[in-house]
Scaffold this active site. Structure first.
Site, PDB file in Angstrom:
ATOM      1  N   GLN A  46       0.806  -1.216   0.000  1.00 61.07           N
ATOM      2  CA  GLN A  46       0.000   0.000   0.000  1.00 61.07           C
ATOM      3  C   GLN A  46       0.843   1.273   0.000  1.00 61.07           C
ATOM      4  O   GLN A  46       0.329   2.345  -0.305  1.00 61.07           O
ATOM      5  CB  GLN A  46      -0.958  -0.016   1.194  1.00 61.07           C
ATOM      6  CG  GLN A  46      -1.948  -1.163   1.105  1.00 61.07           C
ATOM      7  CD  GLN A  46      -2.967  -1.146   2.214  1.00 61.07           C
ATOM      8  OE1 GLN A  46      -2.780  -1.777   3.247  1.00 61.07           O
ATOM      9  NE2 GLN A  46      -4.062  -0.439   2.026  1.00 61.07           N
ATOM     10  N   HIS A  66      -2.187  -5.276 -12.819  1.00 56.62           N
ATOM     11  CA  HIS A  66      -1.636  -5.070 -14.163  1.00 56.62           C
ATOM     12  C   HIS A  66      -2.404  -5.809 -15.242  1.00 56.62           C
ATOM     13  O   HIS A  66      -2.415  -5.386 -16.387  1.00 56.62           O
ATOM     14  CB  HIS A  66      -0.170  -5.546 -14.201  1.00 56.62           C
ATOM     15  CG  HIS A  66       0.766  -4.665 -13.424  1.00 56.62           C
ATOM     16  ND1 HIS A  66       2.024  -5.061 -13.057  1.00 56.62           N
ATOM     17  CD2 HIS A  66       0.622  -3.414 -12.947  1.00 56.62           C
ATOM     18  CE1 HIS A  66       2.622  -4.086 -12.381  1.00 56.62           C
ATOM     19  NE2 HIS A  66       1.781  -3.077 -12.295  1.00 56.62           N
ATOM     20  N   ASP A  79       2.346   0.471  -8.242  1.00 57.84           N
ATOM     21  CA  ASP A  79       3.728   0.531  -8.753  1.00 57.84           C
ATOM     22  C   ASP A  79       4.580   1.560  -8.001  1.00 57.84           C
ATOM     23  O   ASP A  79       5.768   1.338  -7.772  1.00 57.84           O
ATOM     24  CB  ASP A  79       3.741   0.883 -10.245  1.00 57.84           C
ATOM     25  CG  ASP A  79       3.216  -0.257 -11.113  1.00 57.84           C
ATOM     26  OD1 ASP A  79       2.778  -1.276 -10.550  1.00 57.84           O
ATOM     27  OD2 ASP A  79       3.241  -0.121 -12.358  1.00 57.84           O
ATOM     28  N   ARG A 104       3.470  -0.064  12.984  1.00 56.74           N
ATOM     29  CA  ARG A 104       3.228  -1.374  12.395  1.00 56.74           C
ATOM     30  C   ARG A 104       3.344  -1.260  10.878  1.00 56.74           C
ATOM     31  O   ARG A 104       2.651  -0.452  10.260  1.00 56.74           O
ATOM     32  CB  ARG A 104       1.817  -1.855  12.780  1.00 56.74           C
ATOM     33  CG  ARG A 104       1.459  -3.175  12.139  1.00 56.74           C
ATOM     34  CD  ARG A 104       0.027  -3.639  12.411  1.00 56.74           C
ATOM     35  NE  ARG A 104      -0.236  -4.737  11.485  1.00 56.74           N
ATOM     36  CZ  ARG A 104      -1.412  -5.016  10.938  1.00 56.74           C
ATOM     37  NH1 ARG A 104      -2.480  -4.325  11.253  1.00 56.74           N
ATOM     38  NH2 ARG A 104      -1.532  -6.005  10.082  1.00 56.74           N
ATOM     39  N   HIS A 149       1.040  -9.486   4.652  1.00 53.53           N
ATOM     40  CA  HIS A 149      -0.095  -8.579   4.438  1.00 53.53           C
ATOM     41  C   HIS A 149      -0.492  -8.685   2.959  1.00 53.53           C
ATOM     42  O   HIS A 149      -0.435  -7.722   2.215  1.00 53.53           O
ATOM     43  CB  HIS A 149       0.274  -7.152   4.843  1.00 53.53           C
ATOM     44  CG  HIS A 149      -0.906  -6.293   5.194  1.00 53.53           C
ATOM     45  ND1 HIS A 149      -1.020  -5.644   6.400  1.00 53.53           N
ATOM     46  CD2 HIS A 149      -2.023  -5.991   4.494  1.00 53.53           C
ATOM     47  CE1 HIS A 149      -2.172  -4.961   6.421  1.00 53.53           C
ATOM     48  NE2 HIS A 149      -2.790  -5.154   5.271  1.00 53.53           N
ATOM     49  N   ASN A 193      -2.156 -10.963   8.258  1.00 52.56           N
ATOM     50  CA  ASN A 193      -3.137  -9.901   8.382  1.00 52.56           C
ATOM     51  C   ASN A 193      -4.472 -10.340   7.780  1.00 52.56           C
ATOM     52  O   ASN A 193      -4.539 -10.668   6.591  1.00 52.56           O
ATOM     53  CB  ASN A 193      -2.676  -8.634   7.661  1.00 52.56           C
ATOM     54  CG  ASN A 193      -3.698  -7.516   7.816  1.00 52.56           C
ATOM     55  OD1 ASN A 193      -3.885  -6.997   8.906  1.00 52.56           O
ATOM     56  ND2 ASN A 193      -4.383  -7.187   6.737  1.00 52.56           N
ATOM     57  N   GLU A 194      -5.503 -10.343   8.608  1.00 55.03           N
ATOM     58  CA  GLU A 194      -6.876 -10.561   8.155  1.00 55.03           C
ATOM     59  C   GLU A 194      -7.044 -11.756   7.217  1.00 55.03           C
ATOM     60  O   GLU A 194      -7.485 -11.591   6.072  1.00 55.03           O
ATOM     61  CB  GLU A 194      -7.409  -9.296   7.468  1.00 55.03           C
ATOM     62  CG  GLU A 194      -7.393  -8.075   8.370  1.00 55.03           C
ATOM     63  CD  GLU A 194      -7.941  -6.830   7.689  1.00 55.03           C
ATOM     64  OE1 GLU A 194      -8.123  -6.842   6.459  1.00 55.03           O
ATOM     65  OE2 GLU A 194      -8.196  -5.842   8.402  1.00 55.03           O
ATOM     66  N   ASN A 334      -8.615  -6.115  14.309  1.00 51.74           N
ATOM     67  CA  ASN A 334      -8.822  -4.956  13.430  1.00 51.74           C
ATOM     68  C   ASN A 334     -10.318  -4.667  13.400  1.00 51.74           C
ATOM     69  O   ASN A 334     -11.119  -5.585  13.179  1.00 51.74           O
ATOM     70  CB  ASN A 334      -8.372  -5.249  11.991  1.00 51.74           C
ATOM     71  CG  ASN A 334      -6.884  -5.557  11.886  1.00 51.74           C
ATOM     72  OD1 ASN A 334      -6.162  -5.586  12.877  1.00 51.74           O
ATOM     73  ND2 ASN A 334      -6.424  -5.800  10.667  1.00 51.74           N
ATOM     74  N   TYR A 336     -13.449  -2.095  11.898  1.00 49.86           N
ATOM     75  CA  TYR A 336     -13.924  -0.989  11.063  1.00 49.86           C
ATOM     76  C   TYR A 336     -15.439  -0.783  11.134  1.00 49.86           C
ATOM     77  O   TYR A 336     -15.905   0.329  11.279  1.00 49.86           O
ATOM     78  CB  TYR A 336     -13.506  -1.192   9.598  1.00 49.86           C
ATOM     79  CG  TYR A 336     -12.010  -1.059   9.414  1.00 49.86           C
ATOM     80  CD1 TYR A 336     -11.421   0.197   9.333  1.00 49.86           C
ATOM     81  CD2 TYR A 336     -11.188  -2.177   9.381  1.00 49.86           C
ATOM     82  CE1 TYR A 336     -10.044   0.339   9.212  1.00 49.86           C
ATOM     83  CE2 TYR A 336      -9.804  -2.043   9.257  1.00 49.86           C
ATOM     84  CZ  TYR A 336      -9.244  -0.786   9.165  1.00 49.86           C
ATOM     85  OH  TYR A 336      -7.892  -0.643   9.064  1.00 49.86           O
ATOM     86  N   GLU A 406      -5.704  -2.420  14.021  1.00 54.17           N
ATOM     87  CA  GLU A 406      -6.176  -1.456  13.018  1.00 54.17           C
ATOM     88  C   GLU A 406      -7.511  -0.897  13.466  1.00 54.17           C
ATOM     89  O   GLU A 406      -8.359  -1.638  13.954  1.00 54.17           O
ATOM     90  CB  GLU A 406      -6.396  -2.105  11.633  1.00 54.17           C
ATOM     91  CG  GLU A 406      -5.149  -2.454  10.888  1.00 54.17           C
ATOM     92  CD  GLU A 406      -5.422  -3.046   9.501  1.00 54.17           C
ATOM     93  OE1 GLU A 406      -6.491  -2.763   8.912  1.00 54.17           O
ATOM     94  OE2 GLU A 406      -4.565  -3.810   9.026  1.00 54.17           O
TER      95      GLU A 406
HETATM   96  C1  LIG Z   1       9.383  -1.038 -13.676  1.00 49.09           C
HETATM   97  O1  LIG Z   1       8.018  -0.712 -13.900  1.00 49.09           O
HETATM   98  C2  LIG Z   1       7.814   0.555 -14.471  1.00 49.09           C
HETATM   99  C3  LIG Z   1       6.317   0.785 -14.546  1.00 49.09           C
HETATM  100  O2  LIG Z   1       5.804   0.878 -13.239  1.00 49.09           O
HETATM  101  C4  LIG Z   1       8.477   0.634 -15.846  1.00 49.09           C
HETATM  102  O3  LIG Z   1       8.322   1.922 -16.386  1.00 49.09           O
HETATM  103  C5  LIG Z   1       9.963   0.292 -15.694  1.00 49.09           C
HETATM  104  O4  LIG Z   1      10.555   0.230 -16.964  1.00 49.09           O
HETATM  105  C6  LIG Z   1      10.147  -1.031 -14.981  1.00 49.09           C
HETATM  106  N1  LIG Z   1      11.562  -1.236 -14.696  1.00 49.09           N
HETATM  107  C7  LIG Z   1      12.192  -2.346 -14.953  1.00 49.09           C
HETATM  108  C8  LIG Z   1      13.633  -2.386 -14.546  1.00 49.09           C
HETATM  109  O5  LIG Z   1      11.648  -3.290 -15.487  1.00 49.09           O
END
Ligand SMILES: *[C@@H]1O[C@H](CO)[C@@H](O)[C@H](O)[C@H]1NC(C)=O
Ligand SMILES: *[C@@H]1O[C@H](CO)[C@@H](O)[C@H](O)[C@H]1NC(C)=O
Ligand SMILES: *[C@@H]1O[C@H](CO)[C@@H](O)[C@H](O)[C@H]1NC(C)=O
Length: 532
Positions: A46, A66, A79, A104, A149, A193-194, A334, A336, A406
């Site tokens: 996160q 992705h 990312d 934590r 997690h 976690n959970e 936790n 909520y 949490e």
């Molecule tokens: C890692 O991921 C990013 C996208 O989040 C990309 O632009 C980048 O080229 C990637 N790096 C490698 C080393 O693969």
């Protein structure tokens, strides 16, 4: 200036409320015992980002975001997230500014073990967490570490993940690596976690990574293996590490609090409590161990009627029951939200989260009209639930130590004057005080979720839980304290829900002016109240 004004407004509002007066009148009831610990929490996926950096391989949430269209509500991914892999020193500073006793966070399995197995330990990943721990320890903050997690290495998911019985050993081997690396620094460990959420949301609802819809089968396999994995890690620690490091371990459960709907007895609520809490607690915390008998019986009968030769809920062997029973040092909790439970009407289609496997019990969950709503439809605000749930745990499993791992409010609003979150924390903490002083519950710590806005799984960056706001459009992911950060830091530092007259101890340099301003205002208000 704008910022100062809003902090001021909130504190005026919160300090000048009628509840403030009654708190003062109640005297000691607004004070936590001196041994009570306060912290805040995050999870690696996160916040860290760096999803493909420094030797880390993809985990199930990377792949899910992705590759599965529509999996994440805003089409985002983790990312970069809060970029904490690079900016962790800022996180330590925030934790220190708040005055936390502990922070934590979680460790990313594929950052430490890129193949999923301990054949190769990734030194860059090891260093990252070691530096984070040392950074915290240097400023007197205890690192509390979640081993898992939700970031299962994709390589292990490809072999069946939590439905493969071998995951118990894969997980235990990973846990042993972490104990070996960090047990000198870490004294409080969360194994999982959970598990209720990662088993039910993945297999019953198909909504969490890896999104495999297998209701009534996959969730039970996952539940079973999660308990065995937890127990194995606990026993490894107990046998190989405890005598030297004297740490504590438990899993942490997300418990939705259930009450009967109007016209229903407590039986219906109790049944769904056994499904939501019992399936992940009874095997560990009850005297007899094993699945909650009432659930085991219902699933066996349903399975038989449905033509299965055996129960879809695989039984534990006698050895397994013994192996899991008693593998705890506290109860991680936790909290909520809450629901009312009622018998489902014939043919009623049960909704999505927080319905999980409740159709197995013919139970439907509804919201009480009087309950306060948050901007997120699943998130009903019911502070009494945190107290009632702990009382239930005490009644079911004895006076075990409970550690709230949490609790916090999600809204969708990035604003800094988060009065709703200040109210949420104060009202829930007031219930925790009642647990301690009225119910004799042995609750010893409280964790605010979350230190900062972050990547909220399937909700992407839409839901905001942070004491600190994070600007996700800024390449430096600037973090700014909200009003709730000021309020929480006061609670942490004073152990009291009431803001003190000389509230100057908050040390964030960026907010010094705001704080001296607050102090003046509070003094002014106290003076006014004295005149009255
Ligand atoms: C890692 O991921 C990013 C996208 O989040 C990309 O632009 C980048 O080229 C990637 N790096 C490698 C080393 O693969
Ligand atoms: C669940 O409800 C259905 C339809 O109302 C009914 O046929 C069934 O017997 C109920 N099962 C249980 C376990 O109550
Ligand atoms: C609460 O639990 C802690 C840790 O197990 C223990 O040291 C303490 O004595 C307990 N307190 C009460 C009141 O039972």
């Amino acid at each position: 200036m704008l910022y100062r004004t809003f902090v001021l407004c909130i504190l005026v509002r919160n300090t000048w409320s009628s509840s403030w007066k009654s708190e003062v009148e109640e005297g000691s009831k607004v004070h936590f015992p001196p041994w009570f610990k306060f912290g805040s929490a995050t999870a690696s996926h996160q916040i860290e980002g760096a999803w493909n950096a420094s030797g880390k391989t993809p985990h199930i949430w990377d792949v899910f975001a992705h590759t599965v269209p529509g999996a994440i509500s805003d089409g985002s991914n983790g990312d970069v997230a809060c970029d904490s892999y690079r900016l962790w020193r800022e996180d330590v500073k925030m934790a220190a500014d708040l005055g936390l006793d502990f922070y934590r966070f979680s460790i990313s399995w594929p950052r430490i073990l890129p193949s999923g197995f301990p054949n190769h330990i990734n030194e860059e990943g090891v260093r990252y967490y070691r530096e984070l721990m040392d950074g915290l320890l240097e400023v007197g903050i205890e690192p509390v570490v979640t081993i898992y997690h939700w970031e299962l290495p994709q390589s292990l998911q490809d072999l069946g993940g939590w439905t493969n019985p071998l995951v118990v050993d894969w997980y235990a081997d990973y846990a042993r690596v972490l104990f070996t690396l960090y047990a000198d620094r870490v004294k409080t460990w969360i194994t999982l976690n959970e598990p209720m959420v990662f088993c039910e949301a993945t297999y019953t609802l198909g909504s969490h990574a890896p999104g495999i819809l297998s209701p009534g089968i996959g969730n039970f396999l996952c539940n079973r293996h999660a308990l065995l994995a937890h127990a194995k890690a606990w026993r490894i620690y107990d046998q190989e590490f405890r005598h030297k490091y004297h740490g504590k371990l438990a899993l942490t459960n997300n418990l939705l609090w259930f009450e009967p709907d109007e016209g229903h007895g407590d039986e219906v609520a109790e049944l769904v409590r056994e499904l939501g809490a019992g399936m992940y607690s009874h095997p560990i915390y009850s005297k007899e161990g094993g699945w909650p008998p009432v659930i085991e019986k219902i699933i066996a009968e349903r399975s038989r009627r449905q033509g299965y030769p055996k129960s879809r809920l695989p039984p534990f062997t006698k050895e397994e029951i013994k192996f899991i029973r008693g593998t705890y040092d506290f109860y991680g909790f936790n909290y909520y939200t809450a629901r009312l439970a009622r018998w489902a009407k014939p043919g009623e289609v049960l909704g999505k989260w927080p319905h999980f496997g409740t159709d197995e019990l013919n139970i439907s969950l509804v919201v009480k009209p009087e309950w306060k709503k948050s901007p997120l439809d699943w998130f009903i605000i019911y502070p009494e639930g945190i107290r009632r749930q702990m009382k239930w745990l005490k009644r079911k499993y004895g006076n075990i130590e409970i550690f709230i791992m949490e609790n916090g409010l999600a809204n969708i609003d990035p604003r800094l004057d988060d009065t709703d979150r200040v109210d949420f924390y104060r009202e829930h903490l007031r219930q925790v005080l009642l647990s301690i002083y009225e119910d004799g519950v042995n609750v010893t710590g409280y964790t605010a979720w979350s230190l900062m806005d972050n990547y909220e799984w399937i909700d992407g960056y839409h839901s905001k839980f942070g004491l600190y706001a994070v600007d996700f459009s800024d390449s430096e992911r600037r973090r700014t304290p909200r009003a709730s950060a000021f309020y929480y830091s006061s609670v942490v530092r004073t152990g009291s829900l009431v803001l003190p007259a000389t509230y100057t101890s908050y040390t964030a340099s960026s907010s010094k002016n705001a704080l001296s301003y607050i102090t003046i205002v509070i003094n002014f208000m106290l003076a006014l109240s004295l005149i009255k």
